[in-house]
Design a protein around this motif. Structure first.
Motif, PDB file in Angstrom:
ATOM      1  N   PRO A   1      -2.624  -9.341   4.887  1.00 37.23           N
ATOM      2  CA  PRO A   1      -3.316  -8.470   3.933  1.00 37.23           C
ATOM      3  C   PRO A   1      -2.594  -8.485   2.582  1.00 37.23           C
ATOM      4  O   PRO A   1      -1.599  -7.791   2.392  1.00 37.23           O
ATOM      5  N   VAL A   2      -3.106  -9.292   1.685  1.00 35.81           N
ATOM      6  CA  VAL A   2      -2.437  -9.469   0.388  1.00 35.81           C
ATOM      7  C   VAL A   2      -2.898  -8.400  -0.595  1.00 35.81           C
ATOM      8  O   VAL A   2      -4.039  -8.402  -1.043  1.00 35.81           O
ATOM      9  N   ASP A   3      -2.001  -7.495  -0.900  1.00 36.88           N
ATOM     10  CA  ASP A   3      -2.274  -6.498  -1.937  1.00 36.88           C
ATOM     11  C   ASP A   3      -1.179  -6.620  -2.994  1.00 36.88           C
ATOM     12  O   ASP A   3      -0.351  -7.534  -2.945  1.00 36.88           O
ATOM     13  N   SER A   4      -1.171  -5.723  -3.938  1.00 34.48           N
ATOM     14  CA  SER A   4      -0.206  -5.829  -5.032  1.00 34.48           C
ATOM     15  C   SER A   4       1.225  -5.701  -4.516  1.00 34.48           C
ATOM     16  O   SER A   4       2.149  -6.301  -5.062  1.00 34.48           O
ATOM     17  N   TRP A   5       1.389  -4.930  -3.447  1.00 31.59           N
ATOM     18  CA  TRP A   5       2.726  -4.750  -2.884  1.00 31.59           C
ATOM     19  C   TRP A   5       3.214  -6.043  -2.233  1.00 31.59           C
ATOM     20  O   TRP A   5       4.369  -6.441  -2.386  1.00 31.59           O
TER      21      TRP A   5
END
Length: 295
Positions: free
Chosen positions: A245-249
Motif C-alpha cells: 500500500p503505497v502512500d505518502s508515508w
DNA sequence: GGTAGACCTGGACGC
DNA sequence: GCGTCCAGGTCTACC
C-alpha cells in the motif's frame, strides 16, 4: 458470558493490536484492563454488546455481556477469529523473514497478523476515510459515523456499534458531509452503503473468495473511492500481501531507507519489496524502519 | 496510458 | 481572529 478461543502459534494479542492504527478507530477501544481490547459489536440478531478481548493461554478470552444464544455464540466466535486472524498460518513468511535482518524479530514477537474489523464493509469505509486525510482526521470521521449512525450499546448509550450499511444507506450525502464531516468522501461512503444494503454488492463474500489476488484487486478498485493505495490496504486486511500500500508515508520510508532522502515514486517502493513476492505487503508493513524513523 | 486539477478538512503559519 | 497555504489519495476530463 466468557469464551476461550485458540490461536495458531506464535500469537500475541498486543502485537495484533499494535499492528496498525485500527485499534484507535471506533468502535474499537484499547482502554481496557490487562492490555485487552474492546469492540462494540452489533450481531445479526440486532443485539449490541461490548466484547472484551484479552490474551489467554494458547489464544484469547472474550467476555460478552449476558447470555448468548447458540447462533450469537457462533457469530461472536467467527467474528473474533476473523478480526484477530487467529487461524492464520504465517510460517512461510517467517521462514523468509529469518533470513532478513530487518525482519528477523517478527516471528519472535509474533508479528504478522493485522487487526481487522468484523466486516469488510466496515474496513472498506474506514480505508476510504484514511485517504487524503491525516490520521486525526480519520479518527474524527470514523468516530462521527459511529456515534451518529451506529446502534447504541444498551449498557452505555454513549458508545455505539459501527454504522450498519442499511442505516448509512438511509441517510443522504448532505447529512454525511455536514454531520460526519467526511467531505467529498460522502458519495463514496453512501454509494458503497447503498450497494451493500440493497444486496447489489456482496462485499463480505470477498473474504473467502477463491480467486487470484489480481482479480480481487480489480473488484476492490471498482468501488468508488478505492484507488491503488486503498485496494492494497484492503488486500492486506484480506490476507493477500502481493501489493504494497503505497502512500505518502511509504514514499518517505523508502526514500530514507534506500535513497538517502531523495524523492522517490511508487515504482521505487514497489521495486524495493518485489523480491518478497506474495509476502511483499507484510515485508513492507513489518520492516524495521527505525533508521528512517530516527532521521 | 499519462497528467492536471478538483475534491474537503484541519492544522500550521503569518499578519 | 482571519486569511492563506499545505498535506493527504482518488476521480474525472483532457491530451
Amino acid at each position: 458470558m466468557r469464551l476461550t478461543l485458540a490461536a495458531r502459534s506464535p500469537f500475541s494479542l498486543p502485537a495484533v493490536v499494535r499492528s496498525h492504527g485500527w485499534a484507535r478507530l471506533a468502535p474499537f477501544d484499547t482502554d481496557a484492563p490487562s492490555d485487552g481490547l474492546t469492540y462494540v459489536v452489533c450481531l445479526d440478531s440486532d443485539r449490541v454488546s461490548e466484547m472484551l478481548i484479552r490474551e489467554a493461554p494458547g489464544g484469547v478470552s472474550v467476555e460478552v455481556d449476558g447470555h448468548l444464544s447458540k447462533a450469537e455464540h457462533e457469530e461472536v466466535v467467527h467474528k473474533v477469529e476473523w478480526m484477530l486472524g487467529l487461524g492464520q498460518d504465517l510460517s512461510s513468511f517467517y521462514a523468509l523473514a529469518r533470513q532478513e535482518p530487518k525482519l528477523a524479530y517478527v516471528e519472535e514477537r509474533a508479528q504478522g497478523r493485522i487487526l481487522r474489523s468484523p466486516t469488510l464493509f466496515e474496513d472498506t469505509v474506514k480505508t476510504i476515510l484514511t485517504t487524503n486525510a491525516n490520521w486525526a482526521g480519520t479518527i474524527r470521521m470514523v468516530e462521527a459515523l459511529v456515534s451518529q449512525f451506529g446502534a447504541p450499546l444498551p449498557s452505555d448509550p454513549a458508545r455505539h456499534a459501527f454504522a450498519a450499511p442499511g442505516r448509512l444507506a438511509a441517510t443522504d450525502e448532505e447529512t454525511l458531509r455536514s454531520s460526519a464531516r467526511v467531505g467529498y468522501r460522502a458519495p463514496y461512503v453512501l454509494g458503497l452503503a447503498r450497494c451493500v444494503a440493497s444486496g447489489a454488492f456482496d462485499l463480505e463474500v470477498l473474504k473467502i473468495a477463491d480467486i487470484p489476488t489480481a482479480e480481487l484487486r480489480e473488484r476492490l478498485l471498482a468501488i468508488k473511492g478505492v484507488g491503488e493505495y486503498a485496494a492494497a490496504n484492503l488486500l492486506m486486511l484480506l490476507g493477500r500481501y502481493d501489493f504494497v500500500p503505497v502512500d505518502s508515508w511509504a514514499l518517505k520510508l523508502v526514500s530514507h531507507e534506500w535513497y538517502g532522502g531523495e524523492s522517490v515514486g511508487r515504482g521505487e517502493v514497489e521495486g524495493a519489496f518485489e523480491r518478497w513476492g506474495e509476502w511483499q505487503g507484510l515485508a513492507y508493513w513489518f520492516w524495521d524502519w527505525s533508521y528512517a524513523g530516527e532521521s
